[in-house]
Scaffold this motif. Structure first.
Motif, mmCIF file in Angstrom:
data_model
loop_
_atom_site.group_PDB
_atom_site.id
_atom_site.type_symbol
_atom_site.label_atom_id
_atom_site.label_comp_id
_atom_site.label_asym_id
_atom_site.label_seq_id
_atom_site.Cartn_x
_atom_site.Cartn_y
_atom_site.Cartn_z
ATOM 1 N N ARG A 137 0.881 -1.270 0.183
ATOM 2 C CA ARG A 137 -0.058 0.079 0.019
ATOM 3 C C ARG A 137 0.931 1.291 0.123
ATOM 4 N NH1 ARG A 137 -3.219 -1.089 4.147
ATOM 5 N NH2 ARG A 137 -2.023 0.479 5.716
ATOM 6 N N LEU A 138 1.972 1.293 0.829
ATOM 7 C CA LEU A 138 2.829 2.397 0.806
ATOM 8 C C LEU A 138 3.496 2.709 -0.452
ATOM 9 C CD1 LEU A 138 4.543 1.907 4.411
ATOM 10 C CD2 LEU A 138 2.924 3.874 3.535
ATOM 11 N N ALA A 139 3.912 1.457 -0.940
ATOM 12 C CA ALA A 139 4.631 1.785 -2.512
ATOM 13 C C ALA A 139 3.672 2.020 -3.527
ATOM 14 C CB ALA A 139 5.175 0.221 -2.989
ATOM 15 N N ALA A 140 2.444 1.788 -3.387
ATOM 16 C CA ALA A 140 1.267 2.247 -4.177
ATOM 17 C C ALA A 140 0.995 3.665 -4.047
ATOM 18 C CB ALA A 140 -0.042 1.407 -4.077
ATOM 19 N N GLU A 141 1.066 4.222 -2.901
ATOM 20 C CA GLU A 141 0.610 5.357 -2.636
ATOM 21 C C GLU A 141 1.851 6.302 -3.088
ATOM 22 O OE1 GLU A 141 0.167 5.849 1.622
ATOM 23 O OE2 GLU A 141 -1.874 4.948 1.569
ATOM 24 N N ASN A 142 3.137 5.918 -2.745
ATOM 25 C CA ASN A 142 4.262 6.603 -3.339
ATOM 26 C C ASN A 142 4.341 6.660 -4.884
ATOM 27 O OD1 ASN A 142 6.087 7.793 -1.489
ATOM 28 N ND2 ASN A 142 6.907 5.704 -1.032
ATOM 29 N N LEU A 143 3.716 5.776 -5.479
ATOM 30 C CA LEU A 143 3.953 5.550 -7.145
ATOM 31 C C LEU A 143 2.950 6.813 -7.450
ATOM 32 C CD1 LEU A 143 5.414 4.022 -8.782
ATOM 33 C CD2 LEU A 143 3.525 2.508 -9.002
ATOM 34 N N ASN A 144 1.674 6.543 -6.761
ATOM 35 C CA ASN A 144 0.500 7.540 -6.918
ATOM 36 C C ASN A 144 0.864 8.887 -7.037
ATOM 37 O OD1 ASN A 144 -2.050 8.522 -7.585
ATOM 38 N ND2 ASN A 144 -2.303 8.521 -5.367
ATOM 39 N N ARG A 145 1.718 9.028 -5.635
ATOM 40 C CA ARG A 145 2.200 10.551 -5.523
ATOM 41 C C ARG A 145 3.323 11.109 -6.484
ATOM 42 N NH1 ARG A 145 2.446 10.288 -0.204
ATOM 43 N NH2 ARG A 145 4.805 9.171 -0.445
ATOM 44 N N LEU A 146 4.141 10.162 -6.838
ATOM 45 C CA LEU A 146 4.980 10.488 -7.987
ATOM 46 C C LEU A 146 4.407 10.710 -9.239
ATOM 47 C CD1 LEU A 146 8.051 8.016 -7.302
ATOM 48 C CD2 LEU A 146 8.050 10.485 -6.842
ATOM 49 N N SER A 147 3.479 10.001 -9.826
ATOM 50 C CA SER A 147 2.872 10.236 -11.014
ATOM 51 C C SER A 147 1.759 11.191 -11.130
ATOM 52 C CB SER A 147 2.501 8.780 -11.476
ATOM 53 O OG SER A 147 1.655 8.043 -10.830
ATOM 54 N N TYR A 148 1.238 11.621 -9.809
ATOM 55 C CA TYR A 148 0.201 12.671 -10.240
ATOM 56 C C TYR A 148 0.453 13.939 -9.409
ATOM 57 C CZ TYR A 148 -2.743 9.196 -12.297
ATOM 58 O OH TYR A 148 -3.263 8.059 -12.971
ATOM 59 N N TYR A 149 1.567 13.993 -8.635
ATOM 60 C CA TYR A 149 1.942 15.203 -7.751
ATOM 61 C C TYR A 149 3.366 16.057 -8.194
ATOM 62 C CZ TYR A 149 -2.165 14.343 -5.267
ATOM 63 O OH TYR A 149 -3.740 14.364 -4.933
ATOM 64 N N ASP A 150 3.541 17.202 -8.144
ATOM 65 C CA ASP A 150 4.744 17.783 -8.268
ATOM 66 C C ASP A 150 5.409 17.478 -6.904
ATOM 67 O OD1 ASP A 150 6.812 19.588 -9.119
ATOM 68 O OD2 ASP A 150 5.445 21.100 -8.195
ATOM 69 N N SER A 151 6.612 17.069 -7.130
ATOM 70 C CA SER A 151 7.328 17.016 -5.846
ATOM 71 C C SER A 151 7.809 17.977 -4.992
ATOM 72 C CB SER A 151 8.701 15.826 -6.169
ATOM 73 O OG SER A 151 9.379 16.451 -6.952
ATOM 74 N N LEU A 152 8.042 19.063 -5.706
ATOM 75 C CA LEU A 152 8.461 20.263 -5.120
ATOM 76 C C LEU A 152 7.147 20.894 -4.438
ATOM 77 C CD1 LEU A 152 10.711 22.339 -4.523
ATOM 78 C CD2 LEU A 152 9.963 23.619 -6.484
#
Ligand code: C2E
Ligand code: MG
Ligand code: MG
Length: 578
Positions: A137-152
């Motif tokens: 679940r954590l990995a999926a959340e991370n992936l989601n954050r990376l592909s849908y959100y700007d990291s800065l």
């Protein structure tokens, strides 16, 4: 309702199987039975049970065989396995555990013992599953954050923006305003204060934007300094304008970054759904076109899209995407164009000109992509790459004694206004081992007149490195020779347009002649660009022009060709002299 856990029991005695099954069912599990090992394995593969209880003695094989089969099956490899055995043998027990059994009950054992063993194994299995599920679940959340959100800024990126926009279309009963907002001075701030300060500023700016947006709004960061905003239920353009003004006001209050107080300005372009278009990709380009218009008006300006504005073509947008990857994909090459000393007849200089070979689009002209690279800031890294490549190459030709006395490299106005330009050039010279006096930087008139005081300072710093400075495309800008008089420059490059067809244009002849004479009076070296005919070259010789560059002398060519060209010229000259 929680579904019951499924237990598969494998044994040879039908009577024994049904007693065990009844007992396990009473304990609250669902049970499946198999009377042979082979059937048991097949059933396990089909049912994927939560746990398997298996007798040691079976009619067709033994419990170890079943266990081995299960452990070599990718679906059953971790299914808990309890062996029921009557062999009181230490080695047998060891082997059972080594094959991967989770437990082994020796006869005689009570019903409670079996139920307790089952419960313990299932509990353990559940703990393990939960552990892995959490990781997943954590990995999926991370992936989601990376592909849908700007990291800065932690804001949605273009992908999520598109999704939210489509949702907004469904829920909004009134028109939707699409904003394209850019922070105007971010690039200078990055150049002067460094990227960490710029990043800091972007984060604060996005907080302020977020704080003054109405509900039902999506704010996204698209590229470096550009944000997109979608606001639903905008019945009146007046309301849209009010939001835009509030956003720009919020950004115009000073920002504090460590050691500085910084002022930002923003520009906003707006396109309206569904009036301007119903398609997000088109609306975005319309808002961008309006933004470009707004930027040209004054700072802190909001402009609505109008149908007579030029909207970027698909090709331009594709070009920009390609350009972002061109450097790392090694698609650039530096060509060199020879410069002829008209007094000595020798090739004494070369101008480095970038070429972009795109795998699908072929060679793309610098006239097309340099402006785009400037707009996106990519010119800083591209220009640095050209500088490094040209310096390294010049050093190599210098070592080969090919008669080259200078290498000219074009400098964009964006690079020229970059805070640390002088250090960059010094570092590059040092790394390449090229003598500074062999490097000439070409700067256009327009870079010089943008901020005259800063320009003089930068030119002086560059001059102090010992390099040569040239003004490129002279005659096409606004600067006069008297303006250039006060600048520490060495060379004037007269633009193509004054040279081309000069033999038939008396007006151009006067301009060319007087530019050369006045330049000489100021102690400048003059290079004429775009020399295509022998008549043009003769005329330039008559006017005492110092250098000529153009197709007549040589077209821009690859490093390899240029080397052959220089070697050939060198030997021809030697044979002429001897
Ligand atoms: P520029 O610096 O004025 O370069 C001279 C341009 O004139 C080159 O175009 C060259 O190929 C072309 N040219 C030379 N001789 C002749 C001739 O006899 N006839 C005609 N018709 N054209 C001639 P190119 O290579 O397409 O470059 C266009 C412009 O792009 C350059 O103008 C320069 O402003 C820019 N550029 C090229 N490379 C770089 C680079 O590495 N960095 C930066 N910042 N700008 C570059
Ligand atoms: Mg040039
Ligand atoms: Mg030029």
């Amino acid at each position: 309702m929680v579904s019951m856990q499924k237990i598969l029991i494998i044994g040879s005695s039908k009577a024994q199987l049904s007693t065990t099954a009844e007992m396990i069912t009473d304990a609250g599990y669902s049970v499946e039975q198999a009377e042979t090992g082979t059937h048991g394995i097949a059933l396990a593969r089909r049912l994927n049970p939560h746990l398997v209880v298996c007798d040691w003695e079976l009619s067709d094989c033994n419990g170890h065989h079943v266990l081995k089969q299960m452990r070599s099956d990718s679906y059953l490899v971790v299914t808990p396995f309890i062996l029921l055995s009557s062999l009181y043998d230490h080695r047998h027990l060891r082997q059972t555990m080594q094959l991967g059994a989770d437990d082994c009950l020796l006869q005689p054992f009570s019903d409670d013992m079996l139920i307790a063993a089952i419960a313990a194994r299932l509990k353990n299995q559940e703990a393990i599953s939960n552990h892995y599920l959490n990781h997943l679940r954590l990995a999926a959340e991370n992936l989601n954050r990376l592909s849908y959100y700007d990291s800065l800024t932690k804001l949605p990126n273009h992908l999520l923006f598109a999704q939210r926009f489509n949702q907004l279309i469904k829920t909004s009963t009134q028109p939707i305003a699409l904003f394209s907002l850019s922070l105007d001075r971010l690039r200078q701030i990055n150049n002067i204060l460094g990227y960490p300060a710029g990043d800091n500023l972007l984060q604060s700016a996005s907080h302020r934007l977020q704080a003054c947006l109405p509900a039902n709004t999506t704010l996204a960061r698209l590229t470096g300094n550009q944000f997109a905003i979608a606001i639903g239920n905008m019945a009146h353009l007046g309301a849209v304008r009010t939001v835009a003004t509030e956003l720009m006001d919020a950004l115009s209050r000073p920002f504090s970054v460590p050691g500085h107080e910084v002022f930002l300005t923003a520009s906003v372009g707006v396109a309206m759904y569904p009036d301007n278009s119903q398609k997000l990709s088109v609306l975005m380009r319309q808002a961008d076109a309006a933004l470009e218009y707004a930027k040209r008006q004054k700072s802190n300006y909001c402009q609505f899209y109008k149908s007579d504005m030029t909207v970027a073509t698909e090709y331009q947008i594709r070009l920009e995407t390609w350009l972002r990857y061109a450097l790392e994909r090694d698609e650039f090459e530096v060509y060199y164009q020879p410069q002829l000393n008209l007094r000595t007849g020798q090739i004494e200089g070369a101008e480095a000109l970038i070429r972009w070979h795109h795998p699908q689009a072929g060679t793309i002209s610098p006239a097309l992509f340099i402006p785009l690279a400037e707009e996106t800031g990519l010119i800083i890294s591209i220009g640095q790459w050209v500088l490094e490549t040209a310096c390294r190459q010049a050093r190599q030709w210098q070592d080969m004694n090919l008669g080259l006395r200078h290498m000219s490299v074009n400098l964009s106005s964006v690079q020229f206004n970059q805070g640390n330009l002088t250090q960059q050039v010094a570092k590059t010279l040092q790394a390449s081992g090229l003598s500074p006096s062999l490097l000439e930087l070409e700067i256009t008139e327009t870079s010089l007149i943008q901020d005259a005081n800063a320009a003089v300072q930068t030119l002086n710093e560059l001059k102090a490195l010992g390099i040569q400075l040239a003004v490129d495309d002279f005659g096409t800008g606004y600067s006069s020779l008297s303006y250039l008089q006060n600048l520490p420059i060495d060379t004037l490059k007269i633009d193509n347009c004054f040279v081309r067809g000069v033999t038939t244009s008396p007006k151009n002849q006067i301009i060319l002649k007087s530019a050369i004479h006045m330049g000489h009076d100021l102690g400048l070296c003059i290079i004429a660009e775009g020399v295509e005919t022998i008549e043009e070259q003769s005329l330039l010789e008559n006017y005492q022009c110092d250098f000529a560059q153009g197709y007549l002398i040589g077209k821009p060519m690859s490093a390899q060709h240029m080397q052959t060209y220089l070697e050939h010229r060198a030997t021809t000259l030697v044979s002429l002299v001897s």
